[in-house]
Design an enzyme around this catalytic site. Structure first.
Site, mmCIF file in Angstrom:
data_model
loop_
_atom_site.group_PDB
_atom_site.id
_atom_site.type_symbol
_atom_site.label_atom_id
_atom_site.label_comp_id
_atom_site.label_asym_id
_atom_site.label_seq_id
_atom_site.Cartn_x
_atom_site.Cartn_y
_atom_site.Cartn_z
ATOM 1 N N GLY A 1 -20.805 -23.308 -14.349
ATOM 2 C CA GLY A 1 -22.177 -23.661 -14.697
ATOM 3 C C GLY A 1 -22.221 -24.402 -16.019
ATOM 4 C CG HIS B 1 -23.779 -17.593 -21.297
ATOM 5 N ND1 HIS B 1 -23.623 -16.357 -20.705
ATOM 6 C CD2 HIS B 1 -22.522 -18.108 -21.395
ATOM 7 C CE1 HIS B 1 -22.336 -16.139 -20.467
ATOM 8 N NE2 HIS B 1 -21.639 -17.199 -20.867
ATOM 9 C CD GLU B 2 -21.907 -21.640 -21.657
ATOM 10 O OE1 GLU B 2 -20.926 -21.335 -22.370
ATOM 11 O OE2 GLU B 2 -22.035 -21.226 -20.486
HETATM 12 N N1 BES Z 1 -16.802 -19.626 -20.466
HETATM 13 C C1 BES Z 1 -17.615 -19.777 -19.322
HETATM 14 C C2 BES Z 1 -17.188 -20.914 -18.423
HETATM 15 C C3 BES Z 1 -15.961 -20.623 -17.602
HETATM 16 C C4 BES Z 1 -16.042 -19.799 -16.507
HETATM 17 C C5 BES Z 1 -14.763 -21.194 -17.902
HETATM 18 C C6 BES Z 1 -14.910 -19.534 -15.759
HETATM 19 C C7 BES Z 1 -13.634 -20.916 -17.172
HETATM 20 C C8 BES Z 1 -13.695 -20.096 -16.080
HETATM 21 C C9 BES Z 1 -19.069 -20.025 -19.718
HETATM 22 O O1 BES Z 1 -19.422 -19.508 -20.944
HETATM 23 C C10 BES Z 1 -19.917 -19.310 -18.718
HETATM 24 O O2 BES Z 1 -19.873 -18.111 -18.697
HETATM 25 N N2 BES Z 1 -20.668 -20.033 -17.897
HETATM 26 C C11 BES Z 1 -21.510 -19.457 -16.893
HETATM 27 C C12 BES Z 1 -22.956 -19.728 -17.174
HETATM 28 C C13 BES Z 1 -23.710 -18.559 -17.700
HETATM 29 C C14 BES Z 1 -25.191 -18.849 -17.812
HETATM 30 C C15 BES Z 1 -23.494 -17.264 -17.003
HETATM 31 C C16 BES Z 1 -21.164 -20.131 -15.592
HETATM 32 O O3 BES Z 1 -20.484 -21.128 -15.603
HETATM 33 O O4 BES Z 1 -21.591 -19.621 -14.549
HETATM 34 ZN ZN ZN Z 2 -19.682 -17.471 -21.006
#
Ligand code: BES
Ligand code: ZN
Length: 856
Positions: A270, A306-307
């Site tokens: 996401g 979140h980010e």
């Molecule tokens: N750090 C993650 C992105 C990520 C996820 C990188 C899996 C590598 C593997 C990012 O901070 C994250 O958690 N993104 C979520 C969005 C959030 C609103 C829950 C996502 O991508 O779903």
């Molecule tokens: Zn995250």
């Protein structure tokens, strides 16, 4: 004598602790014709003990040459690759130690698989295909862009330079230091980063729309491909407000001089928290105050929040190793809701937290196939597997409990001390306990010892407890593990949890700490006794039948909040699903007591009705469910009406939309015809449609529609430019119920009209479409080899196609799924967990059916 140089394969995947990177000076030369990049790097190392070789991470890149400069002398390296472990092994002629520089020339490809330094494409207004480049390095893919010490604890500074065609823009973590154009090539140099982990580095190149704002000295920018700049405004505004909130809450300024939000047309997850250069899937960032639905706005706000939370939790202070991934993701989940609640109180995200975060934790962690929040991992595959509901939602719920347990004031001051103490460095969970415990001591709160015990139990245990009320002694409760796939009599595995048990007897509240198997509450009455008052703790309750009836009446009479009703209803439903209570009791409970209950209970009940609708198809119990279910949904819709009231709360708009969707799927005649009229006049361009009604209306029409409608939606999908609407149209294609239509939807999902990043959407929707079960199974089996090829492990997408079978419920399905994915030719390492969970879910569903339904 044994050979000094060990076989790299035997050394496994972890790097040596004594070779420490201090700084990387990195140059990337991009090429928008060949999409090959050339790079070179100069890594300043500190080598703490004499070595004759260096192990460095490297994957899918070609190392052309490597040499070490040590004490004025250049030493060439012999390069040996260990592709399985993604390590390059650099042998030296001579022993070196102390300070040294490692110089490497390398070459790589900008792939289309959305990880490493990859390529994304889109069409311009004039219909031309354009490309941009972006990086996605978490968890272990920085090594796919440049050889590096790719573990979070090896924090170093980075001087990044990127060469790009002169009419392009380059983005990295820090602001641009200098730009020089010569011979059609622009060389962009960025300022040196603070000490940071490799997985947070960002490289981006493209032609963008850009809008900006300031918060004090901090520059906040939002980027999209051209033509979508207007859709960036909302996220940019959110970002500013959230940063302000975090700076106040943490009492630590945003650490870098700028932050970018970048929308990328092809994006696997996401969003990603690259320090100062946050990347998003377009639907998670692009929106519009006027035309986006409230759920889209909240989704965008949540993602931005979140980010941004990660910029402190994760980027400024990083977990030492991935076993503490929850320190990143649980905090981001938890903090994002805190930030939304502070900035947009009208959204009531403090209540939505229960139905989104805590409910997800309840569901994911009810499996035997779960894992503790704190978990040993070593390989990249294992690391990627734990980006799941346990690290996000259960971890977030744990923090919610910890905040309550330690008190908000002590919790917050502990977080501040923790972030301060480990800035630009790494930390473990123990550092966090120490900080919160110390903060408790400082404030003379005598729970410092308990905090560690509380945290350890919740981090190391599998699953969560259920408290069972003693039938003959209503003040007595005993705890044991709750598992969805087993009867209570066999799910107790001896684990115990530490809980603050809060009660309410409709007169007063009282609470008691529970650490042992059995607790006796200070309660002598005979009226309703509600446990987990306020629902802050992650446990289920099985009430005695007579208490449950009294609680039901209290719900009906409005003596319990909709949140407490949510808890009671959720507890009962889980007991039904796990075969420990029966379906009729549940249906009677909602019919007699919950008819006009508010949010979040009503939304949760709609979800459960939906689940039952799928499960009970083809059984005798089906019509009974439909009666109660339609009545329930109709009750909500009658109360809320079809059109928004001025001053209406956003949870009400979302509940309306949910109720219509359920009625539409129940094929309620009145709802269907009304929806169809609204859709037709909207599509004819005559009227506008409330953005919050779009999804329920589309879905209702699709569930009751034919190929003609599908074709119309598909045409609109292909032409649509706005990401939110495009996604909505795509999802809608999965709701059709005719054989031909289902078949067509499956064709579409694999066609060139659907991006790789979205190609899982239709099958995922079909997985809960009651008419699509067997077609989806057949299609998945027939296309499995193709799917395996299409989804590189790095996309993390293949497991979703296994998850799709979690709604199946009979014996034959179980053996078919087990046989198919268990076969050597069909198996792949990344589906392991999904495979196990799916089988467990199917067998739980089967138990539910066997106990509660009779096949017609
Ligand atoms: N750090 C993650 C992105 C990520 C996820 C990188 C899996 C590598 C593997 C990012 O901070 C994250 O958690 N993104 C979520 C969005 C959030 C609103 C829950 C996502 O991508 O779903
Ligand atoms: Zn995250």
């Amino acid at each position: 004598m044994k050979n000094q140089i060990k076989n790299p394969m035997q050394q496994g995947q972890r790097l040596d602790d004594w070779i420490i990177p201090i700084n990387y000076t990195l140059l990337f030369k991009t090429n928008f014709k060949s999409f090959r990049f050339e790079g070179n790097e100069d890594i300043t190392l500190h080598i703490a003990r004499p070595v004759k070789s260096i192990r460095i991470n490297s994957n899918k890149i070609k190392i052309k040459s490597a040499r070490v400069v040590s004490k004025g002398e250049t030493i060439n390296c012999r390069i040996k690759l260990d592709p399985k472990n993604k390590i390059a092994y650099l042998g030296l002629e001579k022993e070196i130690s102390g300070s040294a520089n490692l110089l490497i020339d390398f070459e790589g490809i900008n792939n289309d698989d959305m990880y490493g330094f990859y390529r994304s494409s889109y069409t311009t207004k004039s219909g031309k295909t354009e490309y941009m480049l972006a990086s996605q390095f978490e968890a272990a893919d920085a090594r796919a862009a440049f050889p590096c010490f790719d573990e979070p604890k090896f924090k170093a500074t980075f001087n990044v330079t990127i060469e790009i065609p002169k009419d392009f823009t380059a983005i990295s973590n820090m602001p641009v230091k200098s730009e020089r154009v010569s011979g059609g090539i622009k060389t962009v140099k960025f300022f040196t980063t603070p000490k940071m982990s490799t997985y947070l580095l960002f490289l981006g190149v493209g032609k963008f729309d850009k809008i900006s704002t300031n918060l004090g000295n901090l520059k906040i920018n939002a980027y999209s491909t051209r033509g979508k700049g207007n859709l960036c405004k909302m996220a940019l505004g959110y970002a500013k407000k959230f940063i302000e909130f975090y700076e106040g809450y943490f009492r630590i300024k945003y650490p870098l001089p700028k932050v970018d939000l970048i929308a990328i047309p092809d994006f696997a997850a996401g969003a990603m928290e690259n320090w100062g250069a946050i990347t998003f899937r377009e639907t998670a960032m692009l929106g519009d105050e006027k035309t986006s639905s409230i759920s889209s706005k909240e989704q965008i706000a949540e993602t931005v929040a979140h980010e941004l939370a990660h910029q402190w939790f994760g980027d400024l202070v990083t977990m030492e190793w991935w076993n503490d991934l929850w320190l990143n993701e649980s905090f981001a989940t938890f903090m994002s809701f805190k930030a939304m609640d502070a900035v947009f109180p009208e959204w009531q995200t403090d209540v939505q937290y229960f139905d989104e975060v805590i409910a997800t934790a309840f569901s994911a962690d009810a499996l035997v196939n779960t894992h503790p929040i704190s978990v040993d991992v070593s390989t990249p595959e294992e690391i990627n597997e734990i980006f799941d509901e346990i690290s996000y939602e259960k971890g977030g719920t744990f923090l919610h409990m910890l905040e309550d347990f330690a008190t908000p004031k002590i919790f917050r001051s502990g977080l501040h001390d923790y972030l301060k103490a480990h800035s630009y460095s790494n930390a473990t969970k123990y550092d966090l306990w120490n900080a919160i415990s110390a903060s408790a001591l400082k404030h003379h709160l005598k729970i410092d010892g308990k905090i560690r015990e509380f945290a350890n139990k919740w981090l190391e245990n599998y699953g969560y407890p259920i408290l069972i009320q003693d039938d003959s002694d209503p003040k007595k409760f005993s705890q044991q593990r709750f598992v969805i796939s087993k009867p209570l009599s066999s799910s107790d595995d001896g684990q115990l949890w530490l809980l603050e048990v809060k009660c309410y007897d409709l007169q007063k509240r009282f609470s008691k700490l529970m650490g042992k198997k059995v607790i006796s509450m200070p309660y002598a009455g005979s009226g309703a006794l509600k446990l987990n008052y306020g629902q802050d703790y992650l446990y289920r309750v099985k009430y005695s039948d007579s208490n449950l009836e009294k609680i039901g009446l209290a719900i009906k009479e409005g003596k319990l909040s909709a949140l407490d009703a949510w808890g009671v209803e959720g507890d009962l439903f889980s007991l039904v699903r796990s075969g420990n209570s029966n379906l009729n009791q549940y249906l009677r409970f909602i019919r007699d007591y919950c008819m006009n209950v508010g949010y979040p209970a009503n939304s949760s009940i709609l979800g459960h009705i939906d689940w039952l609708d799928f499960m009970l198809a083809g059984t005798k119990e089906y019509s009974g469910l439909r009666d109660i279910g339609s009545n329930f949904a109709m009750g909500i819709l009658k109360k809320l009406g079809w059109s928004k009231k001025p001053q209406e709360r956003s949870v009400e708009s979302m509940t309306r939309s949910h109720a219509i969707r359920v009625l539409g799927q129940f094929e309620d005649k009145e709802t269907v015809s009304k929806a169809r009229k609204m859709l037709d006049s909207y599509f004819s361009g005559k009227v506008k449609l409330d953005p919050d009604l779009k999804t329920p209306i589309y879905v209702t029409c699709a569930a009751n529609g034919d190929m003609k409608l599908l074709d119309k939606l598909l045409t609109r999908y292909k032409e649509e430019k706005i990401p939110e609407e495009k996604r909505r149209l795509l999802q809608t294609l999965g709701y059709f119920r005719g054989k031909k239509e289902i078949h067509r939807a499956l064709e579409v999902c694999m066609s060139k009209d659907v991006r790789l990043q979205d190609s899982f959407v239709i099958p995922a929707i079909l997985s809960s479409n009651p008419a699509a079960s067997s077609a989806l199974k057949k299609w998945t089996f027939e296309n499995w080899q193709k799917l395996k090829k299409k989804y590189d492990i790095g996309t993390h997408m293949l497991p979703r196609f296994v998850d799709n079978f979690s709604m199946l419920s009979n014996k034959e399905d179980y053996s078919e799924i087990k046989g198919f994915f268990g076969k050597k030719a069909n198996y792949r390492g990344d589906i392991k967990i999904s495979f196990a969970k799916t089988l467990e879910r199917i067998s739980a569903n089967k138990r539910f059916i066997d106990k509660n339904a009779i096949k017609k």
